[in-house]
Design an enzyme around this catalytic site. Structure first.
Site, PDB file in Angstrom:
ATOM      1  N   GLY A 174      24.681  55.644  31.678  1.00  0.00           N
ATOM      2  CA  GLY A 174      23.308  55.758  32.246  1.00  0.00           C
ATOM      3  C   GLY A 174      22.459  56.669  31.427  1.00  0.00           C
ATOM      4  O   GLY A 174      22.885  57.621  30.841  1.00  0.00           O
ATOM      5  N   ARG A 193      38.053  55.647  35.027  1.00  0.00           N
ATOM      6  CA  ARG A 193      36.908  54.890  34.843  1.00  0.00           C
ATOM      7  C   ARG A 193      37.215  53.443  34.709  1.00  0.00           C
ATOM      8  O   ARG A 193      38.169  52.910  34.147  1.00  0.00           O
ATOM      9  CB  ARG A 193      36.247  55.248  33.364  1.00  0.00           C
ATOM     10  CG  ARG A 193      35.823  56.598  33.335  1.00  0.00           C
ATOM     11  CD  ARG A 193      35.305  57.158  32.052  1.00  0.00           C
ATOM     12  NE  ARG A 193      34.093  56.760  31.563  1.00  0.00           N
ATOM     13  CZ  ARG A 193      33.607  57.160  30.417  1.00  0.00           C
ATOM     14  NH1 ARG A 193      34.088  57.650  29.647  1.00  0.00           N
ATOM     15  NH2 ARG A 193      32.289  56.761  30.284  1.00  0.00           N
ATOM     16  N   ASP A 195      27.499  65.705  21.188  1.00  0.00           N
ATOM     17  CA  ASP A 195      28.687  66.155  22.018  1.00  0.00           C
ATOM     18  C   ASP A 195      29.327  67.322  21.134  1.00  0.00           C
ATOM     19  O   ASP A 195      29.821  68.409  21.849  1.00  0.00           O
ATOM     20  CB  ASP A 195      29.773  65.175  22.505  1.00  0.00           C
ATOM     21  CG  ASP A 195      29.515  64.702  23.896  1.00  0.00           C
ATOM     22  OD1 ASP A 195      28.329  64.907  24.428  1.00  0.00           O
ATOM     23  OD2 ASP A 195      30.341  64.229  24.670  1.00  0.00           O
ATOM     24  N   ALA A 253      25.028  61.619  26.617  1.00  0.00           N
ATOM     25  CA  ALA A 253      24.401  61.018  25.299  1.00  0.00           C
ATOM     26  C   ALA A 253      22.775  61.057  25.607  1.00  0.00           C
ATOM     27  O   ALA A 253      22.382  61.039  24.270  1.00  0.00           O
ATOM     28  CB  ALA A 253      24.975  59.717  25.811  1.00  0.00           C
TER      29      ALA A 253
HETATM   30  C1  FAD Z   1      33.442  59.915  32.349  1.00  0.00           C
HETATM   31  C2  FAD Z   1      32.208  60.073  31.721  1.00  0.00           C
HETATM   32  C3  FAD Z   1      31.031  59.646  31.892  1.00  0.00           C
HETATM   33  C4  FAD Z   1      29.803  59.756  31.088  1.00  0.00           C
HETATM   34  N1  FAD Z   1      28.672  59.120  31.503  1.00  0.00           N
HETATM   35  C5  FAD Z   1      27.311  59.353  30.857  1.00  0.00           C
HETATM   36  C6  FAD Z   1      26.266  58.754  31.284  1.00  0.00           C
HETATM   37  O1  FAD Z   1      25.959  57.966  32.438  1.00  0.00           O
HETATM   38  N2  FAD Z   1      24.930  59.036  30.552  1.00  0.00           N
HETATM   39  C7  FAD Z   1      25.074  59.777  29.455  1.00  0.00           C
HETATM   40  O2  FAD Z   1      23.987  60.217  28.665  1.00  0.00           O
HETATM   41  N3  FAD Z   1      26.392  60.594  29.097  1.00  0.00           N
HETATM   42  C8  FAD Z   1      27.298  60.240  29.495  1.00  0.00           C
HETATM   43  N4  FAD Z   1      28.482  60.788  29.309  1.00  0.00           N
HETATM   44  C9  FAD Z   1      28.657  61.615  28.054  1.00  0.00           C
HETATM   45  C10 FAD Z   1      28.377  60.631  26.901  1.00  0.00           C
HETATM   46  O3  FAD Z   1      29.672  59.977  26.808  1.00  0.00           O
HETATM   47  C11 FAD Z   1      28.723  61.785  25.720  1.00  0.00           C
HETATM   48  O4  FAD Z   1      27.744  62.626  25.663  1.00  0.00           O
HETATM   49  C12 FAD Z   1      28.408  60.912  24.426  1.00  0.00           C
HETATM   50  O5  FAD Z   1      29.506  59.702  24.121  1.00  0.00           O
HETATM   51  C13 FAD Z   1      28.595  61.803  23.197  1.00  0.00           C
HETATM   52  O6  FAD Z   1      28.430  60.990  21.864  1.00  0.00           O
HETATM   53  P1  FAD Z   1      28.704  61.615  20.637  1.00  0.00           P
HETATM   54  O7  FAD Z   1      28.507  60.467  19.635  1.00  0.00           O
HETATM   55  O8  FAD Z   1      27.940  62.642  20.456  1.00  0.00           O
HETATM   56  O9  FAD Z   1      30.167  61.533  20.694  1.00  0.00           O
HETATM   57  P2  FAD Z   1      31.524  60.699  20.549  1.00  0.00           P
HETATM   58  O10 FAD Z   1      30.961  59.462  21.455  1.00  0.00           O
HETATM   59  O11 FAD Z   1      32.636  61.403  21.199  1.00  0.00           O
HETATM   60  O12 FAD Z   1      31.677  59.965  19.247  1.00  0.00           O
HETATM   61  C14 FAD Z   1      32.317  60.876  18.291  1.00  0.00           C
HETATM   62  C15 FAD Z   1      32.789  60.248  17.159  1.00  0.00           C
HETATM   63  O13 FAD Z   1      33.661  61.074  16.285  1.00  0.00           O
HETATM   64  C16 FAD Z   1      34.852  60.548  15.781  1.00  0.00           C
HETATM   65  N5  FAD Z   1      35.542  61.799  15.266  1.00  0.00           N
HETATM   66  C17 FAD Z   1      35.851  62.774  16.191  1.00  0.00           C
HETATM   67  N6  FAD Z   1      36.645  63.682  15.592  1.00  0.00           N
HETATM   68  C18 FAD Z   1      36.547  63.376  14.242  1.00  0.00           C
HETATM   69  C19 FAD Z   1      37.114  63.793  12.748  1.00  0.00           C
HETATM   70  N7  FAD Z   1      37.690  64.843  13.052  1.00  0.00           N
HETATM   71  N8  FAD Z   1      36.678  62.999  11.466  1.00  0.00           N
HETATM   72  C20 FAD Z   1      35.657  61.908  11.862  1.00  0.00           C
HETATM   73  N9  FAD Z   1      35.496  61.357  13.052  1.00  0.00           N
HETATM   74  C21 FAD Z   1      35.666  61.995  14.128  1.00  0.00           C
HETATM   75  C22 FAD Z   1      35.113  59.914  16.948  1.00  0.00           C
HETATM   76  O14 FAD Z   1      36.234  59.010  16.869  1.00  0.00           O
HETATM   77  C23 FAD Z   1      34.006  59.249  17.604  1.00  0.00           C
HETATM   78  O15 FAD Z   1      33.810  57.882  16.916  1.00  0.00           O
HETATM   79  C24 FAD Z   1      29.697  60.480  30.023  1.00  0.00           C
HETATM   80  C25 FAD Z   1      30.894  61.184  29.697  1.00  0.00           C
HETATM   81  C26 FAD Z   1      32.323  60.848  30.406  1.00  0.00           C
HETATM   82  C27 FAD Z   1      33.328  61.277  30.010  1.00  0.00           C
END
Ligand code: FAD
Length: 444
Positions: free
Chosen positions: A52, A207, A328, A341
């Site tokens: 969302g 989920r 995150d 997100a």
């Molecule tokens: C159940 C649930 C429901 C959610 N619903 C919502 C919603 O409706 N709306 C919303 O805004 N947010 C929602 N969120 C939160 C949202 O999913 C996260 O905030 C978002 O995915 C974060 O994105 P990111 O790119 O910062 O991190 P991530 O999506 O976690 O991406 C991190 C990336 O880094 C990579 N990585 C990790 N460690 C390393 C390493 N050491 N070296 C190289 N690569 C690495 C991983 O493989 C991954 O590809 C929800 C979360 C959950 C758990």
């Protein structure tokens, strides 16, 4: 500001290839800033189904890339769309809150206990996670190097003017700066601030997606087509339509305070029977159990998702020398505002604005620390509010905040959602740019 006015030659490393990183990549490319993405997995992947985005996230997307925003408008399932064709003019529903313990027949026409409406115009939409990641990936032109797990870094020193990144496979690369977009269990964050630890929030979520037609047969089209949150003690179920599916996020408060100690992963495989047992034990109604029963039998992809956050040990700041964290990695939160997100999108909009300003001022790699410091000043307080507020929201949905009238609950949720949705993204970018100008010695 340093006196060098040369066109800067950036060569940044983005660690992780999730939603934040790919969106940042699109933004950096639009400014001509060279970068490489390093991802630990062997390919792009997104677990889970619906995501969302609130109006704050939508506004951030517009700032980041107007074309990306247009795509979002095209592919998003907008609040109220399915059940209220006239939603463009009416105030669309964000979520209808219902008792999860009373069966539908006990509730007058499944009337919600209360409704929180979407505010700030059109902008509340759910996108399909994997499809959204594919859309982002199709717009990324920077190299993505897979199977590269970040391990540690060495900051620039007398012997080396660049950051040295060490990967788990024993290789090393050099970059002018590092942006950790590596999610909840960020290794970049650990490298910068070992004390900022993610901890298990004591909640997990199942989920899954069920066919919308099946959900409509069970609940009626109106209920299936609108986001609903079924409240109850020690669990709550969020359902919302995404494309032709009903997205179900089934939150449970764990009876044990530790995530399976043998699991280093955020997810563990599970079964439909586990989900039904949890909700039966929590006293949920036959209606909610029937919803869970729509999970396909023998679904080998069903996972239990441990909810970790930084509420107990937040990072003291978001940067150190030539490295910073975003998304995150910086503000891992439980998802009870549905905004993690979206706040990452705000982060990207602000960081893009800062790099834009830096380039306009003729700054360069030597000024990166000022960009990172200003990003921290502009974003940390708001991001960390989300982390704390999200935990409280879950307590409210699970009726743990003591005696509260329906009206008090509604007002409490509305106030917090307003903080999420009403945020002035453009204003924040403008203020951040001013702050950077001041740091670089120009007039604010
Ligand atoms: C159940 C649930 C429901 C959610 N619903 C919502 C919603 O409706 N709306 C919303 O805004 N947010 C929602 N969120 C939160 C949202 O999913 C996260 O905030 C978002 O995915 C974060 O994105 P990111 O790119 O910062 O991190 P991530 O999506 O976690 O991406 C991190 C990336 O880094 C990579 N990585 C990790 N460690 C390393 C390493 N050491 N070296 C190289 N690569 C690495 C991983 O493989 C991954 O590809 C929800 C979360 C959950 C758990």
């Amino acid at each position: 500001m340093s006196t060098t006015q040369a066109n800067p030659e950036f060569n940044l490393a983005l660690v992780g290839a999730g939603i934040t990183s790919l969106t940042l990549s699109v933004a950096l490319t639009s400014l001509g800033i060279k970068h490489t993405i390093y991802e630990q997995s062997s390919s792009l992947n997104e677990l889970g189904a619906g995501l969302g985005f609130g109006p704050n996230a939508a506004r951030a997307l517009k700032v980041i890339d107007p074309d990306l925003y247009k795509i979002f408008e095209r592919v998003g399932t907008f609040a109220g769309k399915a059940s209220q064709p006239q939603a463009e003019t009416a105030k669309p529903v964000w979520i209808e809150f219902l008792s999860g313990t009373a069966s539908l027949s006990d509730q007058t026409s499944a009337a919600p206990s209360f409704t929180v409406y979407a505010t700030h115009g059109k902008g509340h939409a759910a996108v399909h996670r994997a499809k959204w990641l594919d859309i982002l990936a199709s717009r990324v032109t920077a190299p993505i190097i897979f199977s590269k797990r970040f391990q540690s870094l060495t900051q620039p020193n007398a012997a080396n003017s660049e950051v040295e990144i060490h990967f788990a496979d024993g290789t090393t690369v050099h970059h002018s700066g590092v942006i950790g977009c590596d999610g909840v269990k960020s290794k970049v964050r650990t490298a910068l601030f070992p004390e900022a630890k993610c901890t298990y929030s004591g909640k997990y979520a199942y989920r899954c997606l069920a066919p919308l037609s099946e959900a409509a047969a069970l609940l009626g089209e109106g209920r299936a087509g609108v986001s609903s949150l079924w409240m109850g003690p020690s669990a709550h179920l969020l359902t919302f339509p995404v494309l032709n599916f009903l997205n179900m996020v089934c939150f449970v408060t764990d009876s044990t305070p530790t995530w399976p100690s043998n699991s280093t992963s955020l997810t563990v495989p599970t079964t439909k029977a586990d989900a039904i047992r949890d909700y039966t034990n929590a006293g949920f109604s036959s209606t909610v159990l029937a919803l869970l029963n729509m999970i396909p039998d023998n679904d080998s992809t069903l996972i239990k998702w441990g909810l970790f956050d930084l509420a107990d040990n937040p990072p003291p700041r978001y940067w150190l020398n030539r490295a910073m964290i975003i998304g995150d990695a910086a503000h891992a939160s439980t998802p009870h505002h549905g905004a993690g997100a979206g706040f990452g999108m705000e982060d990207v909009a602000v960081l893009k604005g800062l790099f834009q300003e830096l380039l306009e001022l003729g700054g360069g790699v030597q000024d990166l620390e000022h960009v990172f410091a200003q990003f921290d000043a502009s974003r940390r307080e708001r991001d960390q509010w989300l982390v704390q507020s999200s935990r409280r929201a879950a307590d409210l949905y699970e009726l743990r905040l003591g005696e509260m009238s329906i009206e008090e609950m509604r007002r409490d949720i509305e106030t917090r959602q307003e903080i999420c949705w009403g945020f002035d993204v453009e204003g924040c970018v403008t203020e951040a740019k001013k702050g950077l100008r001041a740091r670089l010695g120009g007039s604010a």
